[in-house]
Each structure stands twice: as structure tokens, then as C-alpha cells.
Design a protein around this motif. Sequence first.
Motif, short mmCIF file in Angstrom:
data_model
loop_
_atom_site.label_atom_id
_atom_site.label_comp_id
_atom_site.label_asym_id
_atom_site.label_seq_id
_atom_site.Cartn_x
_atom_site.Cartn_y
_atom_site.Cartn_z
N LYS A 1 5.24 7.77 0.77
CA LYS A 1 3.92 7.26 1.12
C LYS A 1 2.97 8.43 1.37
N TYR A 2 1.70 8.21 1.07
CA TYR A 2 0.67 9.20 1.37
C TYR A 2 0.07 8.87 2.73
N LEU A 3 0.01 9.86 3.60
CA LEU A 3 -0.61 9.70 4.92
C LEU A 3 -1.80 10.62 5.03
N ILE A 4 -2.96 10.04 5.34
CA ILE A 4 -4.19 10.81 5.53
C ILE A 4 -4.45 10.91 7.03
N LEU A 5 -4.61 12.12 7.52
CA LEU A 5 -5.00 12.34 8.92
C LEU A 5 -6.49 12.65 8.96
N ARG B 1 0.83 -1.20 0.00
CA ARG B 1 0.00 0.00 0.00
C ARG B 1 0.87 1.25 0.00
N ASN B 2 0.34 2.28 -0.62
CA ASN B 2 1.04 3.57 -0.65
C ASN B 2 0.26 4.66 0.06
N VAL B 3 -0.97 4.36 0.47
CA VAL B 3 -1.83 5.34 1.12
C VAL B 3 -2.33 4.75 2.44
N PHE B 4 -2.16 5.52 3.53
CA PHE B 4 -2.55 5.04 4.85
C PHE B 4 -3.43 6.07 5.55
N LEU B 5 -4.37 5.55 6.34
CA LEU B 5 -5.29 6.39 7.09
C LEU B 5 -4.91 6.38 8.56
N CYS B 6 -4.71 7.58 9.11
CA CYS B 6 -4.41 7.74 10.53
C CYS B 6 -5.54 8.52 11.18
N LYS B 7 -6.14 7.95 12.22
CA LYS B 7 -7.19 8.65 12.96
C LYS B 7 -6.55 9.39 14.13
N VAL B 8 -6.81 10.69 14.18
CA VAL B 8 -6.25 11.55 15.23
C VAL B 8 -7.31 11.69 16.30
N ILE B 9 -7.02 11.13 17.48
CA ILE B 9 -8.02 11.02 18.54
C ILE B 9 -7.52 11.77 19.77
N GLY B 10 -8.42 12.50 20.40
CA GLY B 10 -8.06 13.23 21.61
C GLY B 10 -9.24 14.01 22.13
N SER B 11 -9.14 14.46 23.37
CA SER B 11 -10.21 15.24 23.97
C SER B 11 -10.24 16.64 23.37
N ARG B 12 -11.29 17.36 23.63
CA ARG B 12 -11.40 18.72 23.13
C ARG B 12 -10.31 19.60 23.73
#
Length: 388
Positions: free
Chosen positions: A238-242, A186-197
Motif C-alpha cells: 500500500k502507498y502511505l502519504i504523510l 484503495r491502495n493509497v492512503f493519506l495520513c495527517k501528522v499532527i503535533g505541536s511545534r
Amino acid sequence: MVVWKNTTDGVQDNGLTLNGFLFLNTLFIQRGRHETTWTILRRFGYDDALELTDDYLCPLIRVPHDCSTELNHFGYQFLQKIFEKHDKDLDGALSPAELQSCFRVFPYVPWGPELYHTVCTTDKGLLSLHGFLCQWTLVAYLDVHRCLEHLGYLGYPIFSEQDSQVHAITVTREKRTDLEKGQTHRNVFLCKVIGSRGAGKSSFMQAFLGKNLAAQKESLGRQTVYTINTVQVNGQEKYLILQEIDVELEFTKVSDASCDVACLLYDVTDYKSFNFCASIYKQHYMDGQIPCLFVATKSDLPQTSPQRSISPAEFCYKQRLPPPIYFTCNSHGAPNSTVYAKLATAATFPHLNDIDLGAASFWIRVALGATVAAVVGVTLYKAVAKNK
């Protein structure tokens, strides 16, 4: 020859101009050869109502569960040509007018003002080729059917002489297979950015586009839940999606936590924000195979210490996670991009979930050292025993 003899501007560079094309079809109709004009229209995807058909705009593509979709080099080559075609002033960027010209063949404008907060732009705030390709990569990953539709409007099958625009898309293999083999294509990855307000998620995502805190305050417009850029992983791009996650709204079922890597963001000045991330980790990621990284934001400010709970570093150690990565976008220049490379590396090598790559090399060195020490010890023992 017919067009050339009957028009003054119908032929140019041994090809038909728009006026020449219209004259030729008018001639067909006048001579009763309507089927010829309809054959031409249908070749370009139009139906009897002069609308592009669903078969043309939305060709069938099969994407199995746990697979993703990416543009391949054919798609990128085509899009680069589209970019260069509409970059009239040759400044390496598309102005709003040039971008509007690019989408003139669309029945709607596909990208809104949030585009300029989703991808990198030039110093003048214009869309660069890099940003243009990043946006297309994002659409291909998140909504491949919409991407195929857009490529259809741009005439990909016609210009590329292919049956459909599916030719521009690669469907990756299942992630389960990647984990079994210990590698991914894969060349594209999804990163979920998680945190409180208030933990700094939006700032962290904009910093991925090279904007420090001062630049973010000057940047006006609608924010977005996605940003995308490229990073280097072992010398490969690599492509990284946040994706910014509002946990209270979006974590309603198990599949909501799915991604290639999870970024658990907490504020070093607010220990409660770390407790929030630790809770999310235990609830959604502790027993899974998704790599996770804890990122401590606002690291330029004084850090608060826990009263009775364990520290973030101790928590990560007990959970066999890499230690927290400290990050701030309150810098003079572009924010440090190391953290994004670490996220992409973790996504590329998900089978190393329990240890980061630096730790892996550390333990390899420890093992080698222990082996050498053992060999030396045995040799000395034999020497002493022989002398006795």
C-alpha cells in the motif's frame, strides 16, 4: 519508400526518423496537401496555434465526493517504460540530467528540489524507480488534473492507443461504502501528522524515507509537507502519504481534519505536547470515524510524567484507542518502520477504529478461553451432581 529514396537518414528499422518525418511533411506542404499535416498535428493533440488543446491535456474525469484517485496498473506500466527510456546509463536511477531529459517535452519543470525529501532515493541521492512511481502516485492522489496533464505531455494516449489518459486512473468508491462493507480496495492512503511545534513531525516524516537523525542533518535542501512510501499491510503493498499539518494555520474548518488516518505526535519529554494532541483529538476526531494513533517521539530520551493529568496510556485506554506507539529516529541504521505499517493498517481497516488489530486478536483469545473454561466448568458440575 518515398522517404527512403529521397533521404539518406530518413528511415531506420523500418520506421521514420525525425528527419524523415520532417521531410514527409515538407513534401505534403509543397504538394498543397496542408490538411494532411494538420491532421497529423491534431491527432497528437495540437490546435491551430500549435498548442496542445485543453481537451487533450485535461480530459473530463468525474471524482465524486469522498472518493480518491489512484494510478492503475496501466498507468504504472507506462511510467515504468518512461523511466527505463530515460535511464540511459542503466543504473536503475535517474540523474538530474536524465530527469531533465524526461521533462523536456514539458513547458515547465513539474518537480522541484523538494522531490528528494518527498520520496526515497538511492544511496547516491538519485531518483530510483520506486521513488519515481511514488511521486507520480502522490500527484495522482493530490491533484489528478495535474497528473492527467503531465501524462498528456508524455503522450500517454498516443503510446497506449487510448482515447485519453483517464485510462491510467482509477476513481475509488466512496469511503462511506468502505466503512459499511468493512473493507476497502484503495491502495493509497493519506495520513495527517499532527503535533505541536518541536514534537518531531518533520523528523518523523523523513524517517519514513529510511533516514535516521544523522542522515537528516546531512541532507540539505528544501523540506516538504509531504512524504510518500510503500508499506506492507497483510502481505499487500500500500502507498502511505504523510502530510505534516500546522494546526494553527490549517485547522480552520471541519474538512481540514479529513484524512484516512490521523497520527497525533507528541514529545515524551514535553507533556504539554501530549495535552495539545489530546485537545486536537477531542475537538476534531473523537466523534468521527477516522482512525487515530498516538505516537510518542524521542523515545530514546527520559520521559516526563504528568503532575495531575492522566498519562497518555490511560487517555488512550479511556478513549478506546490503541496505546501510544513509541518512536525514535535517533538510531544507527534506518528507523523502525513498524509505526508506519500500523498507520497504514488502521487506514485500510477503518471500521476497527476503536480497537487495534492486536487488541482484537487478544479479545478473541480471551473469548475462546472463557468459552473453554465454561464448558469445562459445566462438565465438572454435571459429573459432581451425578456422583451425588
